[in-house]
Design an enzyme around this catalytic site. Sequence first.
Site, PDB file in Angstrom:
ATOM      1  N   GLU A  18       8.754   3.402   3.702  1.00  0.00           N
ATOM      2  CA  GLU A  18       8.583   1.937   4.773  1.00  0.00           C
ATOM      3  C   GLU A  18       9.383   1.241   4.942  1.00  0.00           C
ATOM      4  OE1 GLU A  18       7.339  -1.442   6.564  1.00  0.00           O
ATOM      5  OE2 GLU A  18       8.119  -1.146   4.101  1.00  0.00           O
ATOM      6  N   ASP A  53      -0.133  -4.834   2.730  1.00  0.00           N
ATOM      7  CA  ASP A  53       1.447  -4.955   3.045  1.00  0.00           C
ATOM      8  C   ASP A  53       1.541  -6.237   2.918  1.00  0.00           C
ATOM      9  OD1 ASP A  53       4.557  -4.535   2.354  1.00  0.00           O
ATOM     10  OD2 ASP A  53       4.328  -3.103   3.960  1.00  0.00           O
TER      11      ASP A  53
END
Length: 340
Positions: free
Chosen positions: A210, A231
């Site tokens: 990511e 997140d």
Amino acid sequence: MIETLKTLVEIPSPSGMTEEAIGFAENKLQTLGVKTSRLHKGALLATFPGRSDEARLLTAHVDTLGAMVKDILPSGRIRLTQVGGYAWTAIEGENCLIHREEGEAIEGTILVHQSSVHVYKDTNSAERSASNIEVRLDEKVHSREDVTALGIEIGDFVSFDPRFKVTSSGYVKSRHLDDKASVAILLDLAKDLVNDDLPHTVHFLISNYEEVGFGGNAGIPENVVEYIAVDMGALGDGQHSDEYTVSICAKDSSGPYDISLRRKFTSLCKAHDIAYKVDIYPYYGSDASAAIRAGYDVKHALIGPGIESSHSYERTHVTSMEATRELLNRYVLSTMEEEA
């Protein structure tokens, strides 16, 4: 969650070197009896069957910021290239590990070249950049040859000391809360999901790239219709997120997130008295936005705990993690027909 988080952040896993951290998550899930599989690029997929094959996917990433050896200087110090995006000032003075291809990691400290105020007149004014940030190895080295004799080579990964700490007032301070706080939340949530009667199949994707932009853009099961990136919420001037609530993102640098999912999350928070904030992150992208760019036909959303000083020495509060977990639990137990 906090015990799991401590273990996770102390496992070095900069993007590209995540096997141990993925293995930790895999073991946690398999111990619960969860079916898991590995994607070709190393990410972990876990499945919790539901009454409907129409599925939801929750993703959090185990990869972190880090660096690699870019050059070995004649002085025996090391120059770095960044893995992920951060300010050089955010790692100055940090202890680190250089991960050799063979043997245990070697310790060092990240310093600006002009580190001694008794020697360098420009210590304060020197620009911190790739050209003057160096690793001082904790070994007796005086040359490039001394360093290579230790087995250190160009391309070796460098990880940063997380300095994990939980205060008596409930704050969690550490590097790499982005996004290991969310991974810890998912692993704790899994203990409920294995026993719940889920209206829809739920997948976990523990992604591993990511921080470099392509963690969650592959390996998504065909039956997924809703893709939720778990997140961090970013804090700072002009932001509404905080360290005590779950942050729900309306828009980031990739554009708006799905409005029906955002409204569903805010409705669930109101119905179940979950503290939340809606926010917009101007310099942010997620695995969910990466999936959209890759062409997946899914509704996408982004929620997570509020993290102070993102991509530096980060901090959150246990109440933010708890609020995120509770919202995710309510979401997976709800039906898609309940969306606003």
